[in-house]
Design a protein around this motif. Sequence first.
Motif, PDB file in Angstrom:
ATOM      1  N   VAL A  88       0.854  -1.189   0.000  1.00 46.19           N
ATOM      2  CA  VAL A  88       0.000   0.000   0.000  1.00 46.19           C
ATOM      3  C   VAL A  88       0.889   1.237   0.000  1.00 46.19           C
ATOM      4  N   TYR A  89       0.599   2.179  -0.887  1.00 41.86           N
ATOM      5  CA  TYR A  89       1.356   3.433  -0.953  1.00 41.86           C
ATOM      6  C   TYR A  89       0.440   4.629  -0.736  1.00 41.86           C
ATOM      7  N   GLY A  90       1.032   5.745  -0.299  1.00 42.76           N
ATOM      8  CA  GLY A  90       0.283   6.965  -0.024  1.00 42.76           C
ATOM      9  C   GLY A  90      -0.039   7.096   1.452  1.00 42.76           C
ATOM     10  N   SER A  91      -0.498   8.264   1.847  1.00 41.79           N
ATOM     11  CA  SER A  91      -0.835   8.547   3.241  1.00 41.79           C
ATOM     12  C   SER A  91      -2.313   8.305   3.499  1.00 41.79           C
ATOM     13  N   VAL A  92      -2.613   7.494   4.518  1.00 42.45           N
ATOM     14  CA  VAL A  92      -4.010   7.232   4.848  1.00 42.45           C
ATOM     15  C   VAL A  92      -4.678   8.499   5.371  1.00 42.45           C
ATOM     16  N   HIS A  93      -3.918   9.380   6.011  1.00 37.61           N
ATOM     17  CA  HIS A  93      -4.486  10.598   6.568  1.00 37.61           C
ATOM     18  C   HIS A  93      -4.751  11.659   5.504  1.00 37.61           C
ATOM     19  N   GLN A  94      -4.073  11.529   4.370  1.00 35.93           N
ATOM     20  CA  GLN A  94      -4.302  12.449   3.261  1.00 35.93           C
ATOM     21  C   GLN A  94      -5.129  11.803   2.158  1.00 35.93           C
ATOM     22  N   TYR A  95      -5.740  10.644   2.487  1.00 36.70           N
ATOM     23  CA  TYR A  95      -6.671   9.967   1.590  1.00 36.70           C
ATOM     24  C   TYR A  95      -6.006   9.581   0.258  1.00 36.70           C
ATOM     25  N   GLN A  96      -4.765   9.052   0.356  1.00 36.90           N
ATOM     26  CA  GLN A  96      -3.978   8.751  -0.839  1.00 36.90           C
ATOM     27  C   GLN A  96      -3.766   7.254  -1.066  1.00 36.90           C
ATOM     28  N   TYR A  97      -4.232   6.410  -0.177  1.00 39.26           N
ATOM     29  CA  TYR A  97      -3.918   4.990  -0.281  1.00 39.26           C
ATOM     30  C   TYR A  97      -4.208   4.421  -1.673  1.00 39.26           C
ATOM     31  N   THR A  98      -3.229   3.659  -2.193  1.00 37.91           N
ATOM     32  CA  THR A  98      -3.442   2.851  -3.394  1.00 37.91           C
ATOM     33  C   THR A  98      -2.841   1.469  -3.151  1.00 37.91           C
ATOM     34  N   MET A  99      -3.496   0.437  -3.644  1.00 38.92           N
ATOM     35  CA  MET A  99      -2.982  -0.926  -3.534  1.00 38.92           C
ATOM     36  C   MET A  99      -2.258  -1.272  -4.831  1.00 38.92           C
ATOM     37  N   ARG A 100      -0.994  -1.718  -4.713  1.00 33.02           N
ATOM     38  CA  ARG A 100      -0.179  -2.001  -5.891  1.00 33.02           C
ATOM     39  C   ARG A 100       0.463  -3.383  -5.760  1.00 33.02           C
ATOM     40  N   VAL A 101       0.812  -3.967  -6.915  1.00 41.65           N
ATOM     41  CA  VAL A 101       1.309  -5.338  -6.905  1.00 41.65           C
ATOM     42  C   VAL A 101       2.434  -5.532  -7.913  1.00 41.65           C
ATOM     43  N   TRP A 102       3.398  -6.376  -7.537  1.00 40.48           N
ATOM     44  CA  TRP A 102       4.468  -6.868  -8.409  1.00 40.48           C
ATOM     45  C   TRP A 102       4.461  -8.393  -8.303  1.00 40.48           C
ATOM     46  N   LYS A 103       5.159  -9.051  -9.212  1.00 36.61           N
ATOM     47  CA  LYS A 103       5.240 -10.505  -9.104  1.00 36.61           C
ATOM     48  C   LYS A 103       6.624 -11.004  -9.487  1.00 36.61           C
ATOM     49  N   SER A 104       6.924 -12.234  -9.041  1.00 36.61           N
ATOM     50  CA  SER A 104       8.186 -12.897  -9.336  1.00 36.61           C
ATOM     51  C   SER A 104       7.893 -14.362  -9.627  1.00 36.61           C
ATOM     52  N   THR A 105       8.690 -14.954 -10.494  1.00 30.04           N
ATOM     53  CA  THR A 105       8.524 -16.374 -10.815  1.00 30.04           C
ATOM     54  C   THR A 105       9.595 -17.241 -10.168  1.00 30.04           C
ATOM     55  N   SER A 106      10.420 -16.648  -9.295  1.00 29.39           N
ATOM     56  CA  SER A 106      11.452 -17.418  -8.605  1.00 29.39           C
ATOM     57  C   SER A 106      10.822 -18.320  -7.547  1.00 29.39           C
ATOM     58  N   ALA A 107      11.342 -19.545  -7.419  1.00 30.46           N
ATOM     59  CA  ALA A 107      10.818 -20.465  -6.415  1.00 30.46           C
ATOM     60  C   ALA A 107      11.077 -19.956  -5.009  1.00 30.46           C
ATOM     61  N   CYS A 108      12.225 -19.306  -4.808  1.00 24.50           N
ATOM     62  CA  CYS A 108      12.535 -18.688  -3.517  1.00 24.50           C
ATOM     63  C   CYS A 108      12.149 -17.220  -3.580  1.00 24.50           C
ATOM     64  N   PRO A 109      11.203 -16.757  -2.776  1.00 20.43           N
ATOM     65  CA  PRO A 109      10.725 -15.378  -2.886  1.00 20.43           C
ATOM     66  C   PRO A 109      11.743 -14.324  -2.487  1.00 20.43           C
ATOM     67  N   MET A 110      12.807 -14.727  -1.768  1.00 21.32           N
ATOM     68  CA  MET A 110      13.838 -13.768  -1.399  1.00 21.32           C
ATOM     69  C   MET A 110      14.847 -13.587  -2.523  1.00 21.32           C
ATOM     70  N   GLN A 111      14.872 -14.489  -3.478  1.00 23.12           N
ATOM     71  CA  GLN A 111      15.825 -14.419  -4.578  1.00 23.12           C
ATOM     72  C   GLN A 111      15.225 -13.775  -5.819  1.00 23.12           C
TER      73      GLN A 111
END
Length: 298
Positions: free
Chosen positions: A174-197
């Motif tokens: 979630v990005y933006g300030s909740v107090h300034q009514y800016q929240y947006t939900m954003r997403v990225w993805k990865s195809t690596s079996a290990c999510p840290m890599q």
Amino acid sequence: TSSWGSSVSCIFTAESDSVEGPYYNITPLMYSGFNDNCGANASKSGVKAKLDAVNGYSYSSDSSNPHRKYLRSSWGTYYYSSNTYPNCIDPCPFYAADGNLYMSLGSWSGGIWMVKLSDDGLSTDSQWMYDNGYDPYYGVKVAAVTSESLGSGSGEGSFCYYDSTTGSTYLNVVYGSVHQYQYTMRVWKSTSACPMQGSYTDVTGAASTTANSDSTVSGMKLMGNYTYTGSNLQYYDNGHCSYMTVSNNGSNDAGKTFISYHMRVDKATITERALASTNYLNEARVHQVLYNEDGWQC
């Protein structure tokens, strides 16, 4: 966390035989916001004990103060490097494609980080993280906050999950300030079996670790403020989502994935709300998640 906006925080585990409690065996998992004035405080001693237990790990500073690698010095006084390391709140444990248990965490401060957990989820796997080139305490940074070069910016409420039907791990922030009514939900993805890599990218190929301003942040936008034509209701501050897939229980929803999140609803415009401190209604909402042929939510 010790107070709103503070990086003095702790993620802990607790156990119960029922979701309704009572909970017991409350055990600290990770700390942030510690400094040289902690004395015998568990945040300082806990970090030292964790690093002392890592075979082969050598301190880059005084071995009696290994926590100092996470601090910055100003005129001889050490403070937590909150612009570099995470604020330990908003934990999201999840099982990855490799079958292991991981956890994303963080809010503003130094961005969103990820650690590997032990099989029982009651501790971080510091030895594995060190052996694989990650920080033995905080793991690896997987998403930047906005305006990071300025030492501040938004980014919190991460949720990670692996979807076997698409073969991808999804990182939601979630990005933006909740107090300034800016929240947006954003997403990225990865195809690596290990999510840290894996390298998490959005639909344009932009990396989650790239810091931008609140108005140009990367990540595919799932939802922001909106209204409907002909309606005087305002829907805003959508965020802190969770995903769930219904088990094969014989219902019509078996196998379907849903997203839940919080939002605010009222009849005032954002300008009116700011001037009059208008009351609003908090709601929790649920939508079904569908994927396009490229594996992106729609």
